[in-house]
Write a protein that holds these residues in place. Structure first.
Motif, PDB file in Angstrom:
ATOM      1  N   UNK A  51       1.247  -1.189   0.158  1.00  0.00           N
ATOM      2  CA  UNK A  51       0.279   0.270   0.001  1.00  0.00           C
ATOM      3  C   UNK A  51       0.473   1.282  -0.178  1.00  0.00           C
ATOM      4  N   UNK A  52       2.431   0.943   0.930  1.00  0.00           N
ATOM      5  CA  UNK A  52       2.915   1.942   0.777  1.00  0.00           C
ATOM      6  C   UNK A  52       3.076   2.447  -0.588  1.00  0.00           C
ATOM      7  N   UNK A  53       3.861   1.586  -1.434  1.00  0.00           N
ATOM      8  CA  UNK A  53       4.820   1.758  -2.844  1.00  0.00           C
ATOM      9  C   UNK A  53       3.214   2.624  -3.996  1.00  0.00           C
ATOM     10  N   UNK A  54       1.911   2.416  -3.342  1.00  0.00           N
ATOM     11  CA  UNK A  54       1.440   3.264  -3.640  1.00  0.00           C
ATOM     12  C   UNK A  54       0.439   4.440  -3.889  1.00  0.00           C
ATOM     13  N   UNK A  55       1.081   4.569  -2.526  1.00  0.00           N
ATOM     14  CA  UNK A  55       0.712   6.213  -1.991  1.00  0.00           C
ATOM     15  C   UNK A  55       1.477   6.915  -2.805  1.00  0.00           C
ATOM     16  N   UNK A  56       3.413   6.378  -2.381  1.00  0.00           N
ATOM     17  CA  UNK A  56       4.336   7.079  -3.094  1.00  0.00           C
ATOM     18  C   UNK A  56       4.355   7.424  -4.693  1.00  0.00           C
ATOM     19  N   UNK A  57       3.580   7.122  -4.790  1.00  0.00           N
ATOM     20  CA  UNK A  57       3.076   7.800  -6.776  1.00  0.00           C
ATOM     21  C   UNK A  57       2.555   8.749  -6.688  1.00  0.00           C
ATOM     22  N   UNK A  58       1.697   8.943  -5.841  1.00  0.00           N
ATOM     23  CA  UNK A  58       0.884  10.193  -5.225  1.00  0.00           C
ATOM     24  C   UNK A  58       1.325  11.314  -4.561  1.00  0.00           C
ATOM     25  N   UNK A  59       2.014  10.649  -3.635  1.00  0.00           N
ATOM     26  CA  UNK A  59       2.510  11.769  -2.913  1.00  0.00           C
ATOM     27  C   UNK A  59       3.796  13.170  -2.656  1.00  0.00           C
ATOM     28  N   UNK A  60       3.671  14.145  -2.610  1.00  0.00           N
ATOM     29  CA  UNK A  60       4.654  14.940  -2.622  1.00  0.00           C
ATOM     30  C   UNK A  60       5.552  14.971  -1.600  1.00  0.00           C
ATOM     31  N   UNK A  78      -7.488  27.582   0.547  1.00  0.00           N
ATOM     32  CA  UNK A  78      -6.546  27.156   1.865  1.00  0.00           C
ATOM     33  C   UNK A  78      -4.948  26.709   1.521  1.00  0.00           C
ATOM     34  N   UNK A  79      -3.804  27.896   2.058  1.00  0.00           N
ATOM     35  CA  UNK A  79      -2.230  27.553   1.470  1.00  0.00           C
ATOM     36  C   UNK A  79      -1.793  26.388   2.186  1.00  0.00           C
ATOM     37  N   UNK A  80      -1.549  25.564   1.553  1.00  0.00           N
ATOM     38  CA  UNK A  80      -0.594  24.792   2.594  1.00  0.00           C
ATOM     39  C   UNK A  80       0.472  23.786   1.974  1.00  0.00           C
ATOM     40  N   UNK A  81       1.059  23.172   2.331  1.00  0.00           N
ATOM     41  CA  UNK A  81       2.513  22.809   1.891  1.00  0.00           C
ATOM     42  C   UNK A  81       1.712  21.300   0.698  1.00  0.00           C
ATOM     43  N   UNK A  82       2.561  21.545  -0.406  1.00  0.00           N
ATOM     44  CA  UNK A  82       2.135  19.910  -1.537  1.00  0.00           C
ATOM     45  C   UNK A  82       2.658  18.986  -1.011  1.00  0.00           C
ATOM     46  N   UNK A  83       2.637  18.634   0.419  1.00  0.00           N
ATOM     47  CA  UNK A  83       2.318  17.303   1.067  1.00  0.00           C
ATOM     48  C   UNK A  83       0.852  16.981   1.659  1.00  0.00           C
ATOM     49  N   UNK A  84       0.453  18.307   2.026  1.00  0.00           N
ATOM     50  CA  UNK A  84      -0.887  18.005   2.637  1.00  0.00           C
ATOM     51  C   UNK A  84      -1.660  17.977   1.870  1.00  0.00           C
ATOM     52  N   UNK A  85      -1.691  18.693   0.737  1.00  0.00           N
ATOM     53  CA  UNK A  85      -2.325  18.553  -0.613  1.00  0.00           C
ATOM     54  C   UNK A  85      -1.924  17.559  -1.413  1.00  0.00           C
ATOM     55  N   UNK A  86      -1.150  17.195  -1.395  1.00  0.00           N
ATOM     56  CA  UNK A  86      -1.299  15.625  -2.401  1.00  0.00           C
ATOM     57  C   UNK A  86      -2.186  15.040  -1.349  1.00  0.00           C
ATOM     58  N   UNK A  87      -1.579  14.655  -0.400  1.00  0.00           N
ATOM     59  CA  UNK A  87      -2.166  13.615   0.106  1.00  0.00           C
ATOM     60  C   UNK A  87      -3.724  14.263   0.291  1.00  0.00           C
ATOM     61  N   UNK A  88      -4.938  15.547   0.240  1.00  0.00           N
ATOM     62  CA  UNK A  88      -6.073  15.503   0.384  1.00  0.00           C
ATOM     63  C   UNK A  88      -6.270  14.990  -1.375  1.00  0.00           C
ATOM     64  N   UNK A  89      -5.446  15.268  -2.333  1.00  0.00           N
ATOM     65  CA  UNK A  89      -5.373  14.535  -3.417  1.00  0.00           C
ATOM     66  C   UNK A  89      -5.860  13.026  -3.567  1.00  0.00           C
ATOM     67  N   UNK A  90      -4.647  12.576  -2.868  1.00  0.00           N
ATOM     68  CA  UNK A  90      -4.811  11.278  -2.695  1.00  0.00           C
ATOM     69  C   UNK A  90      -6.321  10.878  -1.964  1.00  0.00           C
ATOM     70  N   UNK A  91      -6.510  11.170  -1.286  1.00  0.00           N
ATOM     71  CA  UNK A  91      -8.292  10.966  -0.763  1.00  0.00           C
ATOM     72  C   UNK A  91      -8.983  11.283  -1.124  1.00  0.00           C
TER      73      UNK A  91
END
Lengths: 305, 336
Positions: A51-60, A78-91
């Motif tokens: 599952x983690x390998x899958x997440x790395x393909x999308x996480x920044x 809202x301004x946020x870090x790219x990490x948070x932004x990409x995690x929200x996109x994954x979700x």
């Protein structure tokens, strides 16, 4: 069968793997439910890797500031870090992304829990005694590494909770006498929170720590083969033998089945129960005072708010 | 356990007694029950009844096919229950149906495989002998011999000059790596100095977090709580917004002075190490005892008093007696 034979012959002529199969193919595993807990831990790790390998393909893994423009309306603009932004996109924008995040998180929790239970089994049956002391120590190091993996992973989404967790760690690091301030300064690449920590924890989380964990799990298994299993007393069981089922085929079937069962249970939990809903917490900000926490919330003490 | 009257026959484990005991056993009962050996193999219903065997076989096979169906259903769910933009409910349904289909596809394989192993594969237990983990005496002797040879042939033990200089070199060789990590943090900075200063200065106006609007002293009623940042600490105005906020955020409470148990204020600069930095900004509370109709200003010295040694102050002063409006559950109001 002719195909199997031909393939086996091809491989053996180039690897002499038949000796390996001869030695280990009928290795005997004693049958007891408590021996399954360590196996559950092993399979949890495999599921975490998948599952983690899958997440790395999308996480920044970046703390570059971006303005959120994804599907989750309450956080738009809202301004946020790219990490948070990409995690929200994954979700919210990747189909099955939230499922994979939750599989990863639940599997990580079950990983720690099963390691803990496995250690209790080993401790209370005295299975750590000679000649197995080194394997007990390897297992203990694995437990610590698993918690380190948990901490580094928890901090990656850069949401309010993970930032609060990092703040606690920052305080602990700064509390180290003499060098604490400098260590924190170097770790965060400047003052807390800085713009470096997510990328650095990412390297630890997906490269360094997993590599060490894989190596130690391999060593753990080698020692398991060298020492052979412990077993509970019973008719026909002595100190000089191991009574049980051979790995090929019976125990192998049970182990493979256990993998699918553990995987299935984790996916079922992940599809039914939310974990770490970062969209409720929002991006990291050093001051907010919140009460909503996941079951794994670390900063539950009043002083941390 | 020894029987009544035979207690004295419990003997310490000692090889001279010839009583079989595992290493680590303190005492053995000489009248312990003898190991009866492996119990007779018991046939399972699938061994005895060909019909049951067939039934189980069909059941396992059915589960495998069911798994296949669930895998297909998972793919169907992927497309049939898509994520609709701006609709969080669709995410929930996508996760639920995709997840349950995958879970069932996995669980059916798991149940079927385990059942195959338990009910249909050969059920006879096998016995393997254990051997001491240590190598055979001849192997160990050869290993010692090899180490001896290596030592002789390399001169590692004899040429102590070579050996010691090698050790010195190996100790030194990782040192540059430590220095290579210096640039993890910006150059030419003293972290301790940076952490000693916040944005608070004498005369800085108190503003609301996060809007940045000034706080009117008249709004600060008894028992009220404000999340405060120094004026100018907003995302637009401050480049290092989070870093400055992590140091300067303050939780402001207005209490009656007589309710307070004021502890001696630590002199700025006398605190050391971690206590110089607020562990968590909201725990630091700015207090003041007088108020006017002018916008409130900070009376703290350059090093914010609020950020010095919160732990010390907490130990000697009463706990906050006012509930925080945004986290009521954490603090309970103290009846006065």
């Amino acid at each position: 069968m002719r195909v199997t034979g031909a393939v086996s012959n091809y491989i053996d002529e180039r690897t002499s793997i038949s000796g390996f199969v001869k030695e280990l193919g009928r290795k005997v595993f004693p049958d007891h439910w408590s021996f399954m807990i360590g196996e559950v831990a092993l399979w949890c790790f495999v599921i975490i890797l998948l599952s983690g390998t899958f997440l790395t393909f999308f996480f920044q893994a970046s703390m570059t500031e971006v303005v959120y423009d994804g599907s989750y309306t309450p956080l738009k603009g809202l301004s946020m870090s790219a990490a948070m932004d990409s995690t929200l996109n994954i979700s919210f924008d990747v189909r099955g992304g939230l499922l994979m995040r939750q599989v990863h998180h639940w599997a990580a929790l079950l990983f720690i829990a099963s390691i803990g239970l496995h250690m209790l089994r080993v401790f209370f049956t005295g299975a750590f005694r000679k000649p197995r002391e080194l394997n007990w120590l390897i297992g203990f190091v694995l437990f610590v590494l698993a918690m380190a993996e948990g901490f580094t992973g928890y901090s990656l989404p850069d949401d309010l909770l993970s930032g609060n967790g990092l703040r606690i760690i920052d305080g602990m690091v700064k509390g180290v006498p003499v060098i604490g301030t400098w260590i924190s300064y170097l770790l965060f690449g400047g003052e807390f929170p800085g713009t470096q920590i997510v990328g650095r924890l990412y390297t630890l989380h997906i490269l360094l720590l997993p590599a060490v964990v894989v190596a130690l799990i391999g060593l753990h298994m080698v020692f398991l083969i060298v020492h052979k299993h412990t077993q509970f007393p019973g008719p026909g069981k002595t100190n000089d033998n191991v009574v049980g089922y051979p790995i090929l085929p019976v125990y192998g079937a049970k182990m493979a089945g256990t993998f699918f069962l553990v995987f299935g249970v984790i996916v079922a939990i992940a599809s039914l129960f939310a974990i770490n809903p970062i969209w409720n917490y929002g991006p990291y900000d050093p001051s907010p005072c919140r009460r909503a926490h996941s079951p794994t919330g670390t900063s539950a003490s009043p002083t941390a708010h | 356990m020894a029987n009544e009257g035979h207690g004295s026959e419990v003997v310490p484990v000692d090889s001279s007694h010839g009583v079989p005991a595992s290493p680590g056993t303190l005492v053995v009962a000489p009248d312990a029950i003898e190991n009866p050996g492996l119990p007779p193999h018991r046939e399972r219903i699938t061994d005895l009844d060909p019909k049951a065997d067939r039934r189980n076989e069909r059941g396992v096979s059915l589960l495998f096919y069911l798994s296949l169906v669930f895998s297909v259903l998972a793919i169907v769910a992927y497309f049939a229950v898509p994520i609709v933009p701006d609709n969080p409910d669709s995410v929930r349904l996508n996760t639920l149906f995709l997840g349950l289909a995958i879970a069932l596809a996995l669980l059916t394989i798991g149940v079927a495989t385990v059942h195959w192993g338990k009910a249909l594969m050969a059920s006879h237990e096998t016995v393997e002998m254990r051997h001491p983990t240590r190598g055979r005496e001849s192997t160990r002797a050869r290993a010692v011999e090899i180490f001896d040879l290596a030592n002789k042939e390399s001169g590692f033990g004899r040429r102590s000059l070579l050996r010691n200089s090698l050790i010195a070199a190996l100790v030194a060789v990782p040192l540059p790596a430590i220095f290579l990590f210096r640039d993890l943090a910006p150059k030419d900075n003293d972290p301790a100095a940076k952490l000693s200063h916040t944005m608070w200065k004498k005369g800085t106006r108190l503003t609301r977090d996060p809007s940045g609007t000034p706080i009117l002293a008249a709004d600060v009623t008894l028992g009220s709580v404000f999340h405060v940042v120094p004026e100018g600490l907003t995302q637009e105005e401050q480049e290092n917004y989070l870093e400055e906020k992590a140091k300067a955020a303050v939780l402001l409470m207005r209490l009656k002075p007589e309710d307070l148990q004021v502890s001696p204020v630590a002199r700025p600069g006398t605190t050391t190490g971690s206590s110089r930095t607020p562990r968590s900004a909201p725990t630091s509370a700015a207090r003041w005892h007088s108020m006017s109709s002018r916008p409130t200003t900070c009376s703290a010295p350059a090093t914010s008093r609020s950020s010095t040694s919160p732990a010390k102050r907490r130990s000697s002063s009463a706990p906050p007696s006012v509930p925080c409006p945004s986290c009521r559950s954490r603090w309970t109001a103290k009846a006065t």
